[in-house]
Design a protein around this motif. Structure first.
Motif, PDB file in Angstrom:
ATOM      1  N   LEU A   1       0.687  -1.263   0.043  1.00 59.98           N
ATOM      2  CA  LEU A   1       0.084   0.206   0.086  1.00 59.98           C
ATOM      3  C   LEU A   1       0.821   1.283   0.093  1.00 59.98           C
ATOM      4  CD1 LEU A   1      -3.053  -1.094   2.546  1.00 59.98           C
ATOM      5  CD2 LEU A   1      -3.107  -0.526   0.128  1.00 59.98           C
ATOM      6  N   GLY A   2       1.898   1.156   0.834  1.00 63.41           N
ATOM      7  CA  GLY A   2       2.704   2.542   0.992  1.00 63.41           C
ATOM      8  C   GLY A   2       3.460   2.846  -0.454  1.00 63.41           C
ATOM      9  N   TYR A   3       4.044   1.538  -1.067  1.00 62.47           N
ATOM     10  CA  TYR A   3       4.522   1.721  -2.467  1.00 62.47           C
ATOM     11  C   TYR A   3       3.930   2.143  -3.318  1.00 62.47           C
ATOM     12  CZ  TYR A   3       8.771  -1.125  -0.534  1.00 62.47           C
ATOM     13  OH  TYR A   3       9.866  -1.454   0.174  1.00 62.47           O
ATOM     14  N   PHE A   4       2.672   1.703  -3.474  1.00 68.62           N
ATOM     15  CA  PHE A   4       1.697   2.285  -4.600  1.00 68.62           C
ATOM     16  C   PHE A   4       0.786   3.477  -4.345  1.00 68.62           C
ATOM     17  CE2 PHE A   4       3.243  -2.095  -5.526  1.00 68.62           C
ATOM     18  CZ  PHE A   4       3.914  -1.743  -6.650  1.00 68.62           C
ATOM     19  N   SER A   5       0.329   3.403  -3.107  1.00 66.05           N
ATOM     20  CA  SER A   5      -0.710   4.269  -2.908  1.00 66.05           C
ATOM     21  C   SER A   5      -0.284   5.753  -2.058  1.00 66.05           C
ATOM     22  CB  SER A   5      -1.881   3.806  -1.837  1.00 66.05           C
ATOM     23  OG  SER A   5      -2.466   2.730  -2.650  1.00 66.05           O
ATOM     24  N   GLY A   6       0.930   5.398  -1.297  1.00 66.57           N
ATOM     25  CA  GLY A   6       1.451   6.474  -0.475  1.00 66.57           C
ATOM     26  C   GLY A   6       1.465   6.085   1.288  1.00 66.57           C
TER      27      GLY A   6
ATOM     28  N   SER B   1       8.289   2.527   8.184  1.00 67.64           N
ATOM     29  CA  SER B   1       8.194   3.734   7.901  1.00 67.64           C
ATOM     30  C   SER B   1       9.591   4.355   7.303  1.00 67.64           C
ATOM     31  CB  SER B   1       8.149   4.647   9.198  1.00 67.64           C
ATOM     32  OG  SER B   1       7.051   4.499  10.079  1.00 67.64           O
ATOM     33  N   ILE B   2      10.520   4.001   7.416  1.00 68.76           N
ATOM     34  CA  ILE B   2      11.881   4.128   6.453  1.00 68.76           C
ATOM     35  C   ILE B   2      11.678   3.620   5.131  1.00 68.76           C
ATOM     36  CG2 ILE B   2      14.339   3.698   6.385  1.00 68.76           C
ATOM     37  CD1 ILE B   2      14.570   3.682   9.508  1.00 68.76           C
ATOM     38  N   MET B   3      11.395   2.263   5.273  1.00 72.75           N
ATOM     39  CA  MET B   3      11.245   1.898   3.937  1.00 72.75           C
ATOM     40  C   MET B   3       9.961   2.309   3.042  1.00 72.75           C
ATOM     41  SD  MET B   3      11.468  -2.279   5.086  1.00 72.75           S
ATOM     42  CE  MET B   3      11.407  -2.947   3.504  1.00 72.75           C
ATOM     43  N   VAL B   4       8.937   2.752   3.361  1.00 72.63           N
ATOM     44  CA  VAL B   4       7.854   3.640   2.829  1.00 72.63           C
ATOM     45  C   VAL B   4       8.156   5.020   2.582  1.00 72.63           C
ATOM     46  CG1 VAL B   4       5.492   4.250   2.907  1.00 72.63           C
ATOM     47  CG2 VAL B   4       5.882   2.158   3.661  1.00 72.63           C
ATOM     48  N   THR B   5       9.031   5.540   3.383  1.00 80.97           N
ATOM     49  CA  THR B   5       9.499   6.846   3.261  1.00 80.97           C
ATOM     50  C   THR B   5      10.229   6.939   2.031  1.00 80.97           C
ATOM     51  OG1 THR B   5       9.297   7.431   5.315  1.00 80.97           O
ATOM     52  CG2 THR B   5      10.695   8.852   4.045  1.00 80.97           C
ATOM     53  N   ILE B   6      11.262   6.035   1.791  1.00 84.99           N
ATOM     54  CA  ILE B   6      12.176   5.984   0.699  1.00 84.99           C
ATOM     55  C   ILE B   6      11.302   5.653  -0.684  1.00 84.99           C
ATOM     56  CG2 ILE B   6      14.096   4.747  -0.439  1.00 84.99           C
ATOM     57  CD1 ILE B   6      15.279   4.253   2.349  1.00 84.99           C
ATOM     58  N   ALA B   7      10.500   4.789  -0.659  1.00 83.76           N
ATOM     59  CA  ALA B   7       9.846   4.305  -1.887  1.00 83.76           C
ATOM     60  C   ALA B   7       8.347   4.413  -1.419  1.00 83.76           C
ATOM     61  CB  ALA B   7      10.265   2.655  -2.216  1.00 83.76           C
ATOM     62  N   HIS B   8       7.684   5.403  -2.029  1.00 83.18           N
ATOM     63  CA  HIS B   8       6.312   5.411  -1.856  1.00 83.18           C
ATOM     64  C   HIS B   8       5.675   6.309  -2.851  1.00 83.18           C
ATOM     65  CE1 HIS B   8       7.933   9.381  -0.903  1.00 83.18           C
ATOM     66  NE2 HIS B   8       6.917  10.047  -1.112  1.00 83.18           N
ATOM     67  N   SER B   9       4.159   6.137  -3.279  1.00 85.53           N
ATOM     68  CA  SER B   9       3.601   6.647  -4.235  1.00 85.53           C
ATOM     69  C   SER B   9       4.195   6.256  -5.689  1.00 85.53           C
ATOM     70  CB  SER B   9       3.286   7.797  -3.923  1.00 85.53           C
ATOM     71  OG  SER B   9       2.558   8.251  -2.961  1.00 85.53           O
ATOM     72  N   LEU B  10       4.956   5.278  -5.904  1.00 86.04           N
ATOM     73  CA  LEU B  10       5.561   4.844  -7.057  1.00 86.04           C
ATOM     74  C   LEU B  10       5.090   4.944  -8.375  1.00 86.04           C
ATOM     75  CD1 LEU B  10       7.350   1.502  -5.708  1.00 86.04           C
ATOM     76  CD2 LEU B  10       8.571   3.891  -5.916  1.00 86.04           C
TER      77      LEU B  10
END
Length: 140
Positions: free
Chosen positions: A67-72, A94-103
């Motif tokens: 969800l974080g990678y694709f939606s934000g 949080s670290i992982m989603v912050t680096i790769a979010h809303s791809l």
């Protein structure tokens, strides 16, 4: 100095922001809760547990990352609210989603800048995974 007008504008912006974020957080929270109650989340967790253990995370967090990678980030927050995580695990995700979010969205922006979308997405995911692994290695 805070005036009545300043208070009114701040209150209006706060309420507006609350409803904007609720449009994302509430449906994601309810969706993940339904997945949890139906047992689908546990099936998914069992499948992803080996991969997620590299980052010190339970299998359920695979949904948070997707969800974080694709939606934000807000979608990831909505999903994280359902899953019981330790503070270290929350920080890792949080670290992982912050680096790769809303791809998808940011991939379109990167493409307009003339940069390879695929290279950008792959690098962000790669660095996200490396950061998650290293954070778990150091603090997990």
């Amino acid at each position: 100095m805070v005036t009545t007008d300043t208070f009114k504008r701040g209150f209006y912006k706060g309420i507006t922001t609350f409803f904007e974020l609720s449009k994302i957080l509430v449906p994601v929270y309810l969706g993940v809760q339904l997945l949890s109650v139906s047992g689908i989340l546990s099936i998914m967790a069992d499948f992803f547990t080996p991969a997620m253990s590299v980052f010190g995370l339970p299998g359920e967090t695979s949904l948070v990352l997707i969800l974080g990678y694709f939606s934000g980030g807000y979608a990831a927050l909505g999903a994280m609210a359902v899953i019981k995580l330790t503070s270290i695990q929350i920080t890792t995700v949080s670290i992982m989603v912050t680096i790769a979010h809303s791809l998808i969205t940011e991939g379109a922006v990167v493409k307009k800048l003339g940069v390879s979308t695929m290279a950008s997405v792959l690098l962000r995911i790669l660095f996200s995974l490396i950061a998650g692994f290293l954070f778990n290695l150091i603090f997990g």
